[in-house]
Design a protein around this motif. Sequence first.
Motif, PDB file in Angstrom:
ATOM      1  N   LEU A   3       0.844  -1.067   0.018  1.00  0.00           N
ATOM      2  CA  LEU A   3      -0.078   0.027  -0.051  1.00  0.00           C
ATOM      3  C   LEU A   3       0.765   1.369  -0.138  1.00  0.00           C
ATOM      4  CD1 LEU A   3      -2.709  -0.911   2.596  1.00  0.00           C
ATOM      5  CD2 LEU A   3      -2.863  -1.216   0.219  1.00  0.00           C
ATOM      6  N   ARG A   4       0.175   2.255  -0.710  1.00  0.00           N
ATOM      7  CA  ARG A   4       1.075   3.557  -0.592  1.00  0.00           C
ATOM      8  C   ARG A   4       1.282   4.062   0.767  1.00  0.00           C
ATOM      9  NH1 ARG A   4      -1.327   6.643  -5.768  1.00  0.00           N
ATOM     10  NH2 ARG A   4      -1.120   5.224  -7.111  1.00  0.00           N
ATOM     11  N   GLN A   5       2.085   5.110   1.164  1.00  0.00           N
ATOM     12  CA  GLN A   5       2.047   5.857   2.523  1.00  0.00           C
ATOM     13  C   GLN A   5       0.913   6.841   2.292  1.00  0.00           C
ATOM     14  OE1 GLN A   5       3.867   5.419   4.828  1.00  0.00           O
ATOM     15  NE2 GLN A   5       4.929   3.563   3.853  1.00  0.00           N
ATOM     16  N   ARG A   6       0.511   6.977   3.465  1.00  0.00           N
ATOM     17  CA  ARG A   6      -0.414   8.093   3.803  1.00  0.00           C
ATOM     18  C   ARG A   6      -0.034   9.497   3.327  1.00  0.00           C
ATOM     19  NH1 ARG A   6      -4.451   7.609   8.765  1.00  0.00           N
ATOM     20  NH2 ARG A   6      -5.347   5.652   8.335  1.00  0.00           N
ATOM     21  N   TYR A   7      -0.823  10.345   2.708  1.00  0.00           N
ATOM     22  CA  TYR A   7      -0.396  11.619   2.352  1.00  0.00           C
ATOM     23  C   TYR A   7      -0.399  12.401   3.736  1.00  0.00           C
ATOM     24  CZ  TYR A   7      -1.265  10.387  -2.642  1.00  0.00           C
ATOM     25  OH  TYR A   7      -1.464   9.549  -3.798  1.00  0.00           O
ATOM     26  N   ALA A   8       0.669  13.468   3.526  1.00  0.00           N
ATOM     27  CA  ALA A   8       0.968  14.206   4.846  1.00  0.00           C
ATOM     28  C   ALA A   8      -0.129  15.409   4.473  1.00  0.00           C
ATOM     29  CB  ALA A   8       2.355  14.689   4.884  1.00  0.00           C
ATOM     30  N   GLU A   9      -0.906  15.828   5.595  1.00  0.00           N
ATOM     31  CA  GLU A   9      -1.902  16.939   5.720  1.00  0.00           C
ATOM     32  C   GLU A   9      -1.243  18.116   5.832  1.00  0.00           C
ATOM     33  OE1 GLU A   9      -5.407  16.206   7.518  1.00  0.00           O
ATOM     34  OE2 GLU A   9      -5.478  14.232   6.865  1.00  0.00           O
TER      35      GLU A   9
END
Length: 61
Positions: A55-61
């Motif tokens: 899975l891809r890493q979470r996008y930083a907000e």
Amino acid sequence: MLALSFLLLGGVMLIGEGMHFHIPKGYVYFAMAFSVFVEMLNTKIRRRRIPPLKLRQRYAE
């Protein structure tokens, strides 16, 4: 798919019994046990062959 084949087997058996054909229960139980065994083998082989998803890493907000 396995449940569908069990329903089909049961339906064919009921139709056969309704037409006065004697189908030994041992044959039916052996067919069901054999299909469960084959499905378990397929599940184990499929689990080993397919690599886990990355899975891809979470996008930083």
